[in-house]
Design a protein around this motif. Structure first.
Motif, mmCIF file in Angstrom:
data_model
loop_
_atom_site.group_PDB
_atom_site.id
_atom_site.type_symbol
_atom_site.label_atom_id
_atom_site.label_comp_id
_atom_site.label_asym_id
_atom_site.label_seq_id
_atom_site.Cartn_x
_atom_site.Cartn_y
_atom_site.Cartn_z
ATOM 1 N N ALA A 73 0.835 -1.208 0.000
ATOM 2 C CA ALA A 73 0.000 0.000 0.000
ATOM 3 C C ALA A 73 0.866 1.254 0.000
ATOM 4 O O ALA A 73 0.590 2.220 -0.725
ATOM 5 C CB ALA A 73 -0.929 -0.009 1.205
ATOM 6 N N LEU A 74 1.927 1.246 0.799
ATOM 7 C CA LEU A 74 2.806 2.410 0.876
ATOM 8 C C LEU A 74 3.480 2.677 -0.466
ATOM 9 O O LEU A 74 3.540 3.824 -0.925
ATOM 10 C CB LEU A 74 3.858 2.183 1.967
ATOM 11 C CG LEU A 74 4.880 3.311 2.169
ATOM 12 C CD1 LEU A 74 4.177 4.600 2.583
ATOM 13 C CD2 LEU A 74 5.911 2.914 3.220
ATOM 14 N N ILE A 75 3.977 1.628 -1.109
ATOM 15 C CA ILE A 75 4.646 1.790 -2.401
ATOM 16 C C ILE A 75 3.654 2.288 -3.446
ATOM 17 O O ILE A 75 3.953 3.187 -4.253
ATOM 18 C CB ILE A 75 5.285 0.461 -2.842
ATOM 19 C CG1 ILE A 75 6.418 0.081 -1.873
ATOM 20 C CG2 ILE A 75 5.814 0.555 -4.268
ATOM 21 C CD1 ILE A 75 6.995 -1.300 -2.120
ATOM 22 N N LEU A 76 2.464 1.734 -3.447
ATOM 23 C CA LEU A 76 1.452 2.136 -4.417
ATOM 24 C C LEU A 76 1.095 3.608 -4.272
ATOM 25 O O LEU A 76 0.988 4.338 -5.264
ATOM 26 C CB LEU A 76 0.206 1.269 -4.251
ATOM 27 C CG LEU A 76 -0.905 1.489 -5.270
ATOM 28 C CD1 LEU A 76 -0.443 1.083 -6.657
ATOM 29 C CD2 LEU A 76 -2.154 0.714 -4.871
ATOM 30 N N ILE A 77 0.921 4.060 -3.045
ATOM 31 C CA ILE A 77 0.594 5.470 -2.825
ATOM 32 C C ILE A 77 1.736 6.354 -3.291
ATOM 33 O O ILE A 77 1.527 7.390 -3.941
ATOM 34 C CB ILE A 77 0.279 5.725 -1.337
ATOM 35 C CG1 ILE A 77 -0.974 4.958 -0.918
ATOM 36 C CG2 ILE A 77 0.084 7.218 -1.083
ATOM 37 C CD1 ILE A 77 -1.250 5.014 0.573
ATOM 38 N N ALA A 78 2.978 5.966 -2.962
ATOM 39 C CA ALA A 78 4.140 6.774 -3.334
ATOM 40 C C ALA A 78 4.235 6.960 -4.842
ATOM 41 O O ALA A 78 4.664 8.017 -5.332
ATOM 42 C CB ALA A 78 5.415 6.133 -2.798
ATOM 43 N N PHE A 79 3.822 5.942 -5.609
ATOM 44 C CA PHE A 79 3.882 6.026 -7.058
ATOM 45 C C PHE A 79 2.696 6.788 -7.645
ATOM 46 O O PHE A 79 2.683 7.053 -8.853
ATOM 47 C CB PHE A 79 3.954 4.629 -7.676
ATOM 48 C CG PHE A 79 5.345 4.071 -7.777
ATOM 49 C CD1 PHE A 79 6.073 4.183 -8.959
ATOM 50 C CD2 PHE A 79 5.931 3.461 -6.687
ATOM 51 C CE1 PHE A 79 7.362 3.687 -9.044
ATOM 52 C CE2 PHE A 79 7.221 2.956 -6.761
ATOM 53 C CZ PHE A 79 7.950 3.062 -7.948
ATOM 54 N N ASN A 80 1.729 7.128 -6.834
ATOM 55 C CA ASN A 80 0.524 7.758 -7.358
ATOM 56 C C ASN A 80 0.192 9.071 -6.676
ATOM 57 O O ASN A 80 -0.974 9.493 -6.662
ATOM 58 C CB ASN A 80 -0.658 6.789 -7.247
ATOM 59 C CG ASN A 80 -0.573 5.660 -8.257
ATOM 60 O OD1 ASN A 80 -0.952 5.815 -9.410
ATOM 61 N ND2 ASN A 80 -0.046 4.517 -7.830
#
Length: 856
Positions: free
Chosen positions: A546-553
């Motif tokens: 979830a953290l990685i996904l948010i960082a990319f978006n």
């Protein structure tokens, strides 16, 4: 890395669909309707009173405004309206009216000649209106706004006379928690912006909000059009004062007030006067007021267009917004300058639920059936109670450590830590620092006793040190507390998931409960530990994804996320280092949690049981340290997820669901924003967090029942019979708690159950205090120990009811009182035990230990 769905990239100012549903209620029994009515709810009946209208002609045609003293009551939504014989003290309009537990509080108002300071209460009693006088305001006022925040009524702005040339800049408060005879108005500091009238008030997230309004240009009067339409917004938090927050996109003067609270973090403003036509001087040909429904997010400090008032409804101003059941009522009101409507409209938020999808279901079921498979795999070794309760003491130290971590990280915590970081900052990370700080004390002073005595239940120590009564007190306290918590652990994550997705709440509860019961019954503590290991990987992996996904978006990626969060003070920028014991200061958080941790780590069977599943003391110590060291990066990950969610919803406010509670913000992101399949795995993380706590609780409860009671009362019972009983206890308790969780859904008894659990939680400090009393003193005896425990519970109850101390301090207070009273009373309640060998830190060397025979 896959991007978020395209809708997350859309202009967040345009809503994708209706958020509010509108329906007509029976019209007011007046052909014209009124502006400026008093309205509220008493005994579930809608009361509307007073107001003003133009019965003959509009003001632009020379008509004269007439004020009313009529009182109308709508006993239920079907109607009809009742016209009451009782009337207001005089014809009045444009005051402030607010619903309270006592009835409808009406404040100020005016007529053509003057404004008034009177306040009164309207109540619906046995089919009649009762009017009670309340304390007068210290000043006359009309066209003000107000809201009720935590039983305190706030009133802001307005005009003190129909002929006033300037608006008021005053904030008054009255505490409704006091007995009515002690109600009085108290002045508070005014907001930092200009004076105003026709503002919108709101109460949400622990604060009073003052939104928009109109300021009169010096030298003008109410009858003229020289007004300044405002769009500034201010937030007043008791004890902290005023704060300037984001301005509204347009003025919302005279919109129905107070604003509509949505969930725990948003306020919605229905329409209002944006001032555009007022500046054009087109009152006679007015096209109506704004249809925009603007929402303010109290956490991210952003405004967004939430919805639009449908064409089938006419926007109203100068009328209150009345909460009634699950909806909000707009009674009558002004549809154009000088034109009223008798229509009564109810507005209710539409729950938005994302479709979970078959791929997500496949991922979720795949995980769940893997857990059951582990249970059956471990069942091969469950031939005795030693296997079922202690895993044959063959569990690797690292697995036991991961199991401790998973047990302490419940599904509630899995959602609550990101929610806390989302709503505030990283201040509460100091509670995690307390875990490694207290770990050396657990390893050095507590662990050796559990290992030396070769116990199965932690409460066996209490009988050896004191007597059987103390053992049973400790065991019963733990079993009652853990039984109550199991229902909450099942209910809350299921509620959060069902709120934001198409998952059925009963499906979530039964699925989590049934499969957890199954693998715990067949696999015992070994299955619990090994499923905990897998669940730890799943829940940490889900949070990391979830953290990685948010960082990319988010704009700027990880660097942009950091910069935005840092600029908003979302890390450690606003730490409170004061000595205030009533607030969540750094010292209260760290010290309070330091002592509170002694309750689970030294006195709760579900944690202590992991200590005795390894081969020896040295490996058990490693397992405890594994948990302590994993807590630091693990919790940092969850805090980071919460901070990332804050940045994401600040940049995409239109994607936020206004109806959710704060604790559902992580599940909201999972089911709506994560790619298909990955969302199912992260939901599995929530299930994993619930099941790790539930499975450990079930096995430890069965351990206590069989070891502390059945085996103690029937020492001749065979080990095979005891094993069979343990499985039956696991099955029955699990089934009952799953049923209780379902009952909480059906009967909506969550708040009642929370109060019950809070009351039981008062025994936690006493439980940890008994172990401390036994280990660190030689003089304490059984009678004194029980005296200390019961005194601790009573003192904690009084502290909770009579003081404002922060709840983090309760654990330390409970432990201290139990030890102090237990030690002192032991001097008067009999001699100490004669044989204390191996039972206190002073006599530990004299006790033989099983581990010493096995070697280091």
């Amino acid at each position: 890395m896959p991007a978020l769905p395209a809708r997350a990239k859309e202009n967040h100012g345009t809503p994708s669909g209706a958020v509010l549903q509108w329906r007509r209620l029976p019209d007011l029994p007046d052909p014209l309707g009124f502006a400026g009515m008093y309205a509220g709810v008493s005994k579930d009946a809608l009361i509307a009173a007073g107001g003003a209208n133009f019965p003959d002609k509009t003001p632009w045609e020379g008509g004269q405004k007439v004020w009313s003293d009529r009182i109308y009551v709508l006993p239920n939504r079907a109607g009809p309206w009742k016209i009451c014989d009782m009337r207001l003290p005089r014809p009045l309009a444009y005051g402030v009216s607010l619903s309270s537990r006592e009835g409808v509080v009406c404040i100020g108002g005016g007529d053509a000649d003057r404004h008034y300071s009177e306040a009164f209460l309207l109540q619906w009693r046995k089919g009649k209106i009762v009017l009670c006088e309340l304390p007068r305001l210290p000043q006359t006022v009309a066209f003000a706004c107000g809201a009720v925040l935590e039983d305190t009524l706030y009133l802001a702005g307005g005009l003190n006379s129909p002929h006033a040339s300037t608006a008021l800049k005053t904030l008054w408060a009255m505490d409704l928690k006091r007995p009515r005879s002690e109600w009085r108005w108290e002045r508070r500091a005014p907001w930092p912006g200009p004076a105003r009238m026709l503002a919108v008030a709101g109460a949400q997230d622990g604060s009073f909000f003052l939104i928009s309004g109109v300021n009169l240009v010096p030298g003008s009067s109410l009858g003229e059009s020289l007004r300044v339409y405002l769009n500034d917004t201010y937030r007043y938090t008791p004890g902290k004062g005023w704060q300037t927050v984001a301005a509204t996109p347009q003025s919302v003067a005279a919109a129905p007030s107070p604003a509509m609270p949505l969930g725990q973090m948003q306020l919605a403003v229905l329409g209002g006067d944006d001032g555009a036509q007022a500046q054009e001087n087109v009152f006679a040909a007015h096209r109506g007021f704004s249809r925009s429904v603007l929402a303010y997010q109290t956490v991210t400090d952003t405004w967004t267009l939430l919805d639009r008032i449908p064409e089938s409804q006419v926007p109203r101003v100068t009328t209150p917004l009345v909460p009634w059941g699950n909806g909000f009522v707009v009674p009558s009101g002004e549809v154009r300058p000088g034109v009223r409507s008798p229509g009564i409209v109810e507005v209710e938020p539409i729950p938005k639920r994302a479709t979970f999808g078959w791929i997500n279901y496949l991922a979720l079921f795949g995980y769940l059936f893997c857990m059951v498979g582990i249970g059956f795999w471990c069942s091969r070794h469950n031939k005795s109670t030693n296997d079922f309760f202690r895993g044959g003491q063959r569990i690797p130290w690292w697995a036991a450590g991961l199991s401790i971590y998973a047990t302490m990280l419940s599904s509630i915590t899995y959602m609550a830590i990101p929610a806390k970081a989302f709503a505030t900052d990283w201040s509460y990370y100091f509670q995690i620092l307390a875990i490694p700080a207290m770990t050396p004390l657990v390893v050095c002073f507590y662990l050796p006793f559990y290992r030396q005595l070769d116990v199965t239940s932690a409460y066996e120590y209490l009988e050896k040190r004191f007597n059987l009564a103390v053992r049973w007190f400790g065991s019963v306290s733990f079993m009652v507390l853990i039984t109550g918590r199991m229902a909450i652990v099942l209910f809350l994550p299921a509620l959060a998931l069902a709120t934001v997705s198409s998952l059925d709440i009963y499906f979530c509860i039964v699925l989590m409960g049934a499969l957890c019961i199954l693998y715990t019954v067949v696999g015992g503590i070994e299955a619990v530990v090994w499923t905990d290991v897998v669940q730890t990987v799943v829940l940490l992996g889900g949070a990391l994804a979830a953290l990685i996904l948010i960082a990319f978006n988010v704009e700027g990626g990880l660097a942009g996320l950091w910069q935005t969060a840092h600029a908003e003070g979302k890390f450690f920028e606003r730490l409170d280092w004061s000595g205030d014991l009533t607030a969540g200061t750094v010292w209260v958080i760290f010290i309070g949690y330091f002592f509170s941790n002694f309750i689970p780590y030294t006195a709760q069977q579900d944690v202590v049981q992991r200590y005795i599943t390894t081969a020896d003391t040295r490996r058990a110590a490693r397992s405890i340290w594994t948990n302590a060291l994993l807590a630091l990066p693990g919790s940092a990950l969850f805090f980071a997820v919460g901070t990332a969610l804050y940045v994401f919803y600040k940049m995409h406010p239109g994607q936020f669901d206004p109806s959710i509670k704060t604790d559902a913000v992580f599940p909201l992101f999972i089911v709506r924003e994560m790619p298909v399949g990955l969302g199912g795995l992260v939901v599995a993380g929530i299930f994993a967090a619930a099941q790790s706590t539930l499975s450990g609780s079930l096995n430890s409860l069965a351990t206590c029942w069989v070891t502390d009671f059945h085996r103690r009362l029937k020492p001749d019972s065979s080990d095979r019979a005891n094993l069979r009983l343990a499985r039956w206890v696991t099955l029955l308790v699990g089934a009952v708690m799953t049923g209780v969780a379902c009952l909480m859904v059906r009967l909506n008894i969550e708040s009642l159950w929370d109060s019950f659990i809070a009351l039981l939680g008062l025994a936690g400090g006493a439980l940890a205090g008994l172990f401390a009393l036994g280990i660190f003193t030689r003089r304490a005896n059984g009678s004194g120990a029980l005296c200390g425990a019961f005194t601790s519970i009573v003192v904690l109850y009084l502290v909770k009811q009579c003081t404002e101390l922060h709840f983090f301090l309760y654990g330390g207070i409970g432990i201290f009182v139990c030890v102090a009273v237990g030690w002192c009373s032991s001097w008067f309640l009999g001699p100490p035990a004669e044989n204390l060998g191996g039972l206190t830190i002073f006599t530990r060397a004299s006790g033989n230990t099983l581990d010493s025979l096995r070697g280091p």
